[in-house]
Write a protein that holds these residues in place. Sequence first.
Motif, PDB file in Angstrom:
ATOM      1  N   ASP A   1       0.804  -1.222   0.000  1.00  0.00           N
ATOM      2  CA  ASP A   1       0.000   0.000   0.000  1.00  0.00           C
ATOM      3  C   ASP A   1       0.837   1.272   0.000  1.00  0.00           C
ATOM      4  OD1 ASP A   1      -2.403  -1.320  -0.149  1.00  0.00           O
ATOM      5  OD2 ASP A   1      -2.712  -1.349   2.022  1.00  0.00           O
ATOM      6  N   GLY A   2       2.071   1.217   0.448  1.00  0.00           N
ATOM      7  CA  GLY A   2       2.924   2.398   0.481  1.00  0.00           C
ATOM      8  C   GLY A   2       3.568   2.754  -0.851  1.00  0.00           C
ATOM      9  N   TYR A   3       3.239   1.994  -1.905  1.00  0.00           N
ATOM     10  CA  TYR A   3       3.805   2.277  -3.235  1.00  0.00           C
ATOM     11  C   TYR A   3       3.480   3.708  -3.622  1.00  0.00           C
ATOM     12  CZ  TYR A   3       4.197   2.129  -8.355  1.00  0.00           C
ATOM     13  OH  TYR A   3       4.508   2.405  -9.657  1.00  0.00           O
ATOM     14  N   GLY A   4       4.489   4.466  -4.035  1.00  0.00           N
ATOM     15  CA  GLY A   4       4.355   5.899  -4.282  1.00  0.00           C
ATOM     16  C   GLY A   4       3.562   6.322  -5.502  1.00  0.00           C
ATOM     17  N   MET A   5       3.167   5.381  -6.345  1.00  0.00           N
ATOM     18  CA  MET A   5       2.311   5.676  -7.503  1.00  0.00           C
ATOM     19  C   MET A   5       2.938   6.695  -8.464  1.00  0.00           C
ATOM     20  SD  MET A   5      -0.179   3.669  -6.721  1.00  0.00           S
ATOM     21  CE  MET A   5      -1.777   4.027  -7.381  1.00  0.00           C
ATOM     22  N   ASN A   6       4.262   6.551  -8.702  1.00  0.00           N
ATOM     23  CA  ASN A   6       4.938   7.391  -9.681  1.00  0.00           C
ATOM     24  C   ASN A   6       6.130   6.607 -10.240  1.00  0.00           C
ATOM     25  OD1 ASN A   6       7.342   7.925  -8.008  1.00  0.00           O
ATOM     26  ND2 ASN A   6       5.937   9.164  -6.759  1.00  0.00           N
ATOM     27  N   LEU A   7       6.779   7.168 -11.249  1.00  0.00           N
ATOM     28  CA  LEU A   7       7.852   6.443 -11.918  1.00  0.00           C
ATOM     29  C   LEU A   7       9.072   6.241 -11.021  1.00  0.00           C
ATOM     30  CD1 LEU A   7       7.615   7.981 -15.499  1.00  0.00           C
ATOM     31  CD2 LEU A   7       6.800   5.745 -14.744  1.00  0.00           C
ATOM     32  N   ASP A   8       9.370   7.197 -10.147  1.00  0.00           N
ATOM     33  CA  ASP A   8      10.493   7.021  -9.218  1.00  0.00           C
ATOM     34  C   ASP A   8      10.231   5.853  -8.274  1.00  0.00           C
ATOM     35  OD1 ASP A   8      12.024   9.093 -10.260  1.00  0.00           O
ATOM     36  OD2 ASP A   8      11.166  10.592  -8.903  1.00  0.00           O
ATOM     37  N   ALA A   9       9.015   5.769  -7.773  1.00  0.00           N
ATOM     38  CA  ALA A   9       8.650   4.662  -6.880  1.00  0.00           C
ATOM     39  C   ALA A   9       8.710   3.337  -7.630  1.00  0.00           C
ATOM     40  CB  ALA A   9       7.262   4.888  -6.291  1.00  0.00           C
ATOM     41  N   LEU A  10       8.260   3.322  -8.879  1.00  0.00           N
ATOM     42  CA  LEU A  10       8.340   2.108  -9.687  1.00  0.00           C
ATOM     43  C   LEU A  10       9.791   1.671  -9.830  1.00  0.00           C
ATOM     44  CD1 LEU A  10       7.119  -0.066 -11.552  1.00  0.00           C
ATOM     45  CD2 LEU A  10       7.409   1.564 -13.434  1.00  0.00           C
ATOM     46  N   ASN A  11      10.669   2.610 -10.139  1.00  0.00           N
ATOM     47  CA  ASN A  11      12.087   2.296 -10.274  1.00  0.00           C
ATOM     48  C   ASN A  11      12.621   1.685  -8.982  1.00  0.00           C
ATOM     49  OD1 ASN A  11      14.669   2.520 -11.826  1.00  0.00           O
ATOM     50  ND2 ASN A  11      15.193   3.758 -10.042  1.00  0.00           N
ATOM     51  N   ASP A  12      12.274   2.270  -7.849  1.00  0.00           N
ATOM     52  CA  ASP A  12      12.728   1.747  -6.564  1.00  0.00           C
ATOM     53  C   ASP A  12      12.250   0.314  -6.343  1.00  0.00           C
ATOM     54  OD1 ASP A  12      13.942   4.175  -6.077  1.00  0.00           O
ATOM     55  OD2 ASP A  12      12.368   4.895  -4.716  1.00  0.00           O
ATOM     56  N   MET A  13      10.991   0.054  -6.642  1.00  0.00           N
ATOM     57  CA  MET A  13      10.423  -1.278  -6.414  1.00  0.00           C
ATOM     58  C   MET A  13      11.045  -2.317  -7.356  1.00  0.00           C
ATOM     59  SD  MET A  13       8.387  -0.814  -3.887  1.00  0.00           S
ATOM     60  CE  MET A  13       7.274  -2.185  -3.796  1.00  0.00           C
ATOM     61  N   VAL A  14      11.170  -1.966  -8.623  1.00  0.00           N
ATOM     62  CA  VAL A  14      11.706  -2.910  -9.604  1.00  0.00           C
ATOM     63  C   VAL A  14      13.188  -3.180  -9.335  1.00  0.00           C
ATOM     64  CG1 VAL A  14      12.173  -3.279 -12.069  1.00  0.00           C
ATOM     65  CG2 VAL A  14       9.979  -2.348 -11.346  1.00  0.00           C
ATOM     66  N   SER A  15      13.918  -2.170  -8.883  1.00  0.00           N
ATOM     67  CA  SER A  15      15.347  -2.359  -8.634  1.00  0.00           C
ATOM     68  C   SER A  15      15.602  -3.352  -7.502  1.00  0.00           C
ATOM     69  CB  SER A  15      16.018  -1.018  -8.319  1.00  0.00           C
ATOM     70  OG  SER A  15      15.592  -0.516  -7.077  1.00  0.00           O
ATOM     71  N   GLU A  16      14.612  -3.603  -6.666  1.00  0.00           N
ATOM     72  CA  GLU A  16      14.751  -4.552  -5.559  1.00  0.00           C
ATOM     73  C   GLU A  16      14.339  -5.974  -5.945  1.00  0.00           C
ATOM     74  OE1 GLU A  16      12.401  -2.941  -2.399  1.00  0.00           O
ATOM     75  OE2 GLU A  16      13.660  -1.151  -2.211  1.00  0.00           O
ATOM     76  N   MET A  17      13.818  -6.163  -7.149  1.00  0.00           N
ATOM     77  CA  MET A  17      13.347  -7.479  -7.572  1.00  0.00           C
ATOM     78  C   MET A  17      14.511  -8.379  -7.974  1.00  0.00           C
ATOM     79  SD  MET A  17      10.056  -6.614  -9.919  1.00  0.00           S
ATOM     80  CE  MET A  17       8.549  -6.018  -9.213  1.00  0.00           C
ATOM     81  N   SER A  18      14.337  -9.682  -7.729  1.00  0.00           N
ATOM     82  CA  SER A  18      15.328 -10.647  -8.193  1.00  0.00           C
ATOM     83  C   SER A  18      14.606 -11.933  -8.603  1.00  0.00           C
ATOM     84  CB  SER A  18      16.360 -10.936  -7.110  1.00  0.00           C
ATOM     85  OG  SER A  18      15.766 -11.559  -6.010  1.00  0.00           O
ATOM     86  N   LYS A  19      15.256 -12.639  -9.513  1.00  0.00           N
ATOM     87  CA  LYS A  19      14.698 -13.887 -10.053  1.00  0.00           C
ATOM     88  C   LYS A  19      13.288 -13.668 -10.597  1.00  0.00           C
ATOM     89  CE  LYS A  19      17.563 -16.643  -7.081  1.00  0.00           C
ATOM     90  NZ  LYS A  19      17.649 -17.598  -6.005  1.00  0.00           N
ATOM     91  N   VAL A  20      13.178 -12.646 -11.442  1.00  0.00           N
ATOM     92  CA  VAL A  20      11.882 -12.215 -11.965  1.00  0.00           C
ATOM     93  C   VAL A  20      11.965 -12.085 -13.478  1.00  0.00           C
ATOM     94  CG1 VAL A  20      10.318 -10.224 -12.047  1.00  0.00           C
ATOM     95  CG2 VAL A  20      11.223 -10.988  -9.864  1.00  0.00           C
ATOM     96  N   LYS A  21      10.872 -12.467 -14.138  1.00  0.00           N
ATOM     97  CA  LYS A  21      10.719 -12.207 -15.570  1.00  0.00           C
ATOM     98  C   LYS A  21       9.513 -11.290 -15.732  1.00  0.00           C
ATOM     99  CE  LYS A  21      10.103 -14.106 -20.134  1.00  0.00           C
ATOM    100  NZ  LYS A  21      10.120 -15.292 -20.989  1.00  0.00           N
ATOM    101  N   ILE A  22       9.720 -10.223 -16.479  1.00  0.00           N
ATOM    102  CA  ILE A  22       8.633  -9.282 -16.773  1.00  0.00           C
ATOM    103  C   ILE A  22       8.402  -9.294 -18.275  1.00  0.00           C
ATOM    104  CG2 ILE A  22       7.854  -6.879 -16.679  1.00  0.00           C
ATOM    105  CD1 ILE A  22       9.783  -6.509 -14.287  1.00  0.00           C
ATOM    106  N   ARG A  23       7.159  -9.518 -18.667  1.00  0.00           N
ATOM    107  CA  ARG A  23       6.769  -9.448 -20.080  1.00  0.00           C
ATOM    108  C   ARG A  23       5.850  -8.246 -20.247  1.00  0.00           C
ATOM    109  NH1 ARG A  23       3.761 -13.747 -22.351  1.00  0.00           N
ATOM    110  NH2 ARG A  23       4.706 -13.194 -24.317  1.00  0.00           N
TER     111      ARG A  23
END
Length: 83
Positions: free
Chosen positions: A27-49
């Motif tokens: 729920d704390g996701y910032g709802m903007n591109l900077d927040a998206l970058n932060d969240m995606v940069s923490e992902m591992s072992k992930v495939k995005i299509r």
Amino acid sequence: MEYIIDIAKTDDVNLHEYLKEVFGFRDGYGMNLDALNDMVSEMSKVKIRVINAEIASEYQRKMINILIRNALENDSLSLEIVM
């Protein structure tokens, strides 16, 4: 884990709500591109299509560019863009 982002299912207004749902962001996701970058940069072992990318708006292309940059910097994040 594999995530599918279908550009045809979203628009600029609800993009971040859609991404929050697809990725299961908290729920704390910032709802903007900077927040998206932060969240995606923490992902591992992930495939995005990303599908239907050919109809992406300018703002959605910025989102795709964030995914591309993260995939280039993170070997455990795989990205496929389908036109």
